[in-house]
Design a protein around this motif. Sequence first.
Motif: not given
Length: 98
Positions: A51-62
């Motif tokens: 749950d904590y790490l989900a707040n810092f997960t990003h998605r790039d253009g790929d």
Amino acid sequence: MTYQLNPEAKAFSYTREQLFECITKIVAHPHKTITEHDQSRALAIMVVFEDYLANFTHRDGDGEYYIPECDELDFLDFVRFKLCIDDYDYVFVDDILK
């Protein structure tokens, strides 16, 4: 028995199962026998990390997901601060559990 992560390990070198085993041993410390209750608490810790790490997960253009380095994810630095350990000194779990 020493509970430490390998500081020379490459990223993602620990499997989820190995992480679970490590957390379970820490939760059960100092007992040698691991109970179902210990395993349940270890699983709860893993859910909280997810749950904590989900707040810092990003998605790039790929479409790939990544977690950028940031102070909020530097758990080792936080542990050093809380235990008044010098920056860059290695932290051993066994020393914390004494």
